[in-house]
Design an enzyme around this catalytic site. Structure first.
Site, short mmCIF file in Angstrom:
data_model
loop_
_atom_site.label_atom_id
_atom_site.label_comp_id
_atom_site.label_asym_id
_atom_site.label_seq_id
_atom_site.Cartn_x
_atom_site.Cartn_y
_atom_site.Cartn_z
N ASN A 25 1.05 -1.37 -0.15
CA ASN A 25 -0.14 0.03 0.05
C ASN A 25 0.69 1.32 -0.17
OD1 ASN A 25 -2.34 1.43 0.08
ND2 ASN A 25 -2.85 0.80 2.20
N HIS B 115 -14.59 -4.81 10.99
CA HIS B 115 -14.39 -3.57 11.59
C HIS B 115 -15.77 -2.79 11.71
CE1 HIS B 115 -10.36 -3.10 9.53
NE2 HIS B 115 -10.29 -4.14 10.06
N ARG C 79 -13.73 -5.57 15.47
CA ARG C 79 -12.71 -4.64 15.81
C ARG C 79 -13.35 -3.36 16.10
NH1 ARG C 79 -7.78 -1.93 12.59
NH2 ARG C 79 -9.36 -0.75 11.73
N TYR D 263 -7.04 7.29 13.98
CA TYR D 263 -6.81 6.08 13.14
C TYR D 263 -8.29 5.27 12.87
CZ TYR D 263 -6.15 1.39 11.59
OH TYR D 263 -6.04 0.20 11.06
N ASP E 45 -7.16 -2.05 17.50
CA ASP E 45 -5.93 -1.73 16.93
C ASP E 45 -5.55 -0.36 17.58
OD1 ASP E 45 -3.91 -1.44 15.34
OD2 ASP E 45 -4.97 -1.90 13.67
N HIS F 72 -2.58 0.77 16.58
CA HIS F 72 -1.98 1.07 15.40
C HIS F 72 -0.49 1.95 15.74
CE1 HIS F 72 -1.91 2.03 10.93
NE2 HIS F 72 -2.51 1.00 11.18
N GLU G 30 -4.25 -4.71 19.36
CA GLU G 30 -3.16 -4.97 18.19
C GLU G 30 -2.37 -3.88 18.24
OE1 GLU G 30 -5.60 -5.40 14.62
OE2 GLU G 30 -3.78 -4.49 13.36
N GLU H 90 1.52 -6.83 11.41
CA GLU H 90 1.19 -6.81 9.93
C GLU H 90 2.20 -6.18 9.11
OE1 GLU H 90 -2.61 -4.33 10.61
OE2 GLU H 90 -1.39 -2.42 10.25
N ARG I 13 0.36 -11.40 13.30
CA ARG I 13 -0.39 -10.96 12.22
C ARG I 13 0.18 -10.71 10.62
NH1 ARG I 13 -4.80 -8.61 12.12
NH2 ARG I 13 -4.35 -6.56 11.20
N HIS J 187 -3.49 -10.38 8.74
CA HIS J 187 -4.06 -9.02 8.15
C HIS J 187 -4.97 -9.37 7.10
CE1 HIS J 187 -2.19 -4.81 6.49
NE2 HIS J 187 -3.36 -4.65 7.16
N ASP K 178 -6.44 -3.33 1.41
CA ASP K 178 -5.01 -3.04 0.57
C ASP K 178 -4.46 -4.47 0.45
OD1 ASP K 178 -4.48 -2.14 3.43
OD2 ASP K 178 -2.68 -3.08 3.00
N GLU L 281 -8.67 -11.22 9.97
CA GLU L 281 -9.31 -10.14 9.46
C GLU L 281 -9.92 -10.15 8.19
OE1 GLU L 281 -6.64 -6.76 9.20
OE2 GLU L 281 -8.16 -5.42 9.47
N TRP M 23 2.02 6.61 12.27
CA TRP M 23 0.62 6.67 11.74
C TRP M 23 0.00 5.40 12.13
CZ3 TRP M 23 -1.72 3.47 8.04
CH2 TRP M 23 -3.35 3.57 7.85
C1 CS2 Z 1 -4.80 -2.10 9.88
C2 CS2 Z 1 -4.70 -1.33 8.58
O1 CS2 Z 1 -6.37 -3.84 9.13
C3 CS2 Z 1 -5.51 -3.35 10.02
O2 CS2 Z 1 -5.54 -3.80 11.11
O3 CS2 Z 1 -3.74 -1.64 10.55
O4 CS2 Z 1 -5.74 -0.53 8.34
C4 CS2 Z 1 -3.62 -0.75 7.81
O5 CS2 Z 1 -3.47 0.22 8.40
C5 CS2 Z 1 -3.50 -0.80 6.35
O6 CS2 Z 1 -3.68 -2.09 5.88
C6 CS2 Z 1 -2.30 -0.17 5.77
O7 CS2 Z 1 -2.24 -0.40 4.43
MG MG Z 2 -3.48 -3.15 12.11
#
Ligand code: CS2
Ligand code: MG
Length: 403
Positions: free
Chosen positions: A37, A122, A147, A159, A211, A213, A237, A263, A284, A313, A317, A340, A403
């Site tokens: 991504n 999600h 989630r 996020y 998450d 993140h 996560e 991930e 993950r 994951h 993407d 996921e 991020w």
């Molecule tokens: C993430 C994603 O799915 C997840 O847990 O953390 O949103 C991640 O940020 C994206 O796949 C990044 O490409």
């Molecule tokens: Mg994640």
């Protein structure tokens, strides 16, 4: 059997995807996903310019030797670009192997260890009330694991949250990354209350995930894990960035909230300490970014020895090719935990046909030969690549953050 041709297909049906097609002299072809991504073209070039010329003429059944050839043989090891490119080749080879033996891929990975694959979706809302509405919607769709992400009072763009009525998509199209804003203090003050409300509304049976993140330090993650204990999360996560694997020791000392990470990993060496010291509960790293099925089998087997389960994951993407492949893997390995599932939009679905499907909170890879995912190349051409970036994140004072 020989590989006689290879194509890298870059398209943007809803979002960008890089897909590899390997064609054999017997007319059988295999597909692999190479999407990274926000860095798609780097992988496309790595495949096209450096790997594919070495693949023509090879026997597609030699999955292990070909994997080692591209991993050890490049001299430069690891890294997301390299490993996503090798993954695409590896998955396409396994797809060819399964198709030519006329069996679903899972039969080559150990056969069925279970009948169906537990998935989580999600639910994200702009605030607590909206998040609860979203949870309700997904419960009605049959999901048993959800989630939870929410907008945070005082933070402009948290996020994982979309605007009302929009789908959440991490990468924004455009020539420059979007900038989001962060405050750890506001997040930590808000989150336990959100989970209290969700548990109050839905009871104890629903499996809840979250998450962070990569945004906390180990001691902050320890505090969060402890404060979330009454709400019995399935997992927390990416509580911290995991370059420092031993950082997880500190979190572990303080909380029994289960931890998931990986991930962004692309090698078994990114998590061998996390696994062998039992510092995490779920790994993950998934097929496309971890170098393909061949190394992921080794990782899953290592993890099994240490009570670590998989939780691959599966954001949008990761193309339908990765989703389909992951479901075969999930069905076959013994230490599967959860998968996921962030459904692709209609445009993506129109370009990639697949045998996998969702029913009553579980997914099934389908029973066709191979991984069961195909691409409509003519339609894909109608959606050319569009520059897109993941956001960058800054603290309220402007400091660049994770991020
Ligand atoms: C993430 C994603 O799915 C997840 O847990 O953390 O949103 C991640 O940020 C994206 O796949 C990044 O490409
Ligand atoms: Mg994640």
């Amino acid at each position: 059997m020989k590989i006689i041709d290879a194509k890298v297909i870059v398209c943007s049906p809803g979002r960008n995807f890089v897909t590899l097609k390997l064609i054999t002299d017997q007319g059988i072809y295999g597909l692999g996903d190479a999407t990274l991504n926000g860095r798609e073209l780097a992988v496309a070039s790595y495949l096209q310019d450096h790997l594919l010329p070495c693949l023509i003429g090879r026997d597609p059944f030699q999955t292990e030797d070909i994997w080692q050839y591209f991993y050890k043989g490049s001299y430069w090891r690891r890294g997301p670009v390299t490993m996503s490119a090798i993954a695409a080749i590896d998955v396409a080879l396994w797809d060819i192997k399964a198709k030519s033996l006329n069996v679903p891929l899972y039969q080559l990975l150990g056969g069925k260890s279970r009948e169906k694959v537990l998935v989580y979706c999600h639910a994200n809302g702009t605030d607590t009330a909206h998040t609860i509405e979203e949870v309700q919607k997904h419960v009605e769709m049959g999901y048993q694991a959800i989630r939870i992400q929410s907008g945070i009072p005082g933070i402009r763009s948290a996020y994982g949250v979309a605007g009302k009525g929009e789908r959440y998509e991490p990468a924004g199209r455009g020539l420059l990354p979007k900038v989001t804003e962060w405050s750890t203090e506001k997040y930590l003050n808000f989150l336990p209350g959100l989970f209290a409300e969700v548990r109050k509304a839905f009871g104890d049976d629903l499996l809840l995930l979250h998450d962070a993140h990569h945004r906390l330090t180990p001691i902050e993650a320890a505090r969060l894990g402890k404060e979330l204990e009454p709400f019995k999360l399935f997992w927390l996560e990416d509580a911290v960035t995991a370059e420092l694997q031993e950082g997880f020791r500190l979190i572990r000392k303080h909380t029994v909230t289960p931890l998931a990470v990986g991930e962004v990993f692309n090698s078994i060496y990114d998590c061998q300490q996390l696994i062998t010291e039992q510092l995490i509960d779920y790994i993950r790293m998934t097929i496309v970014h971890g170098g393909g099925i061949s190394p992921l089998l080794k990782l899953a087997h290592l993890a099994e020895l240490y009570h670590v389960r998989t939780g691959f994951h599966g954001a949008t993407d990761l193309s339908p090719v990765t989703m389909g492949t992951a479901l075969h893997f999930d069905l076959a390995i013994h230490n599967f935990g959860i998968q996921e599932h962030m459904p692709h939009d209609e445009t993506t679905e129109s370009v990639f046909s697949h045998a996998y499907y969702f029913e009553d909170g579980f997914m099934y890879p389908g029973d066709v030969a191979g991984h069961g995912v195909d691409i409509d190349e003519n339609l894909a051409e109608k959606y050319p690549y569009q520059p897109a970036y993941l956001p960058v994140n800054r603290k309220e004072d402007g400091t660049l953050f994770n991020w």
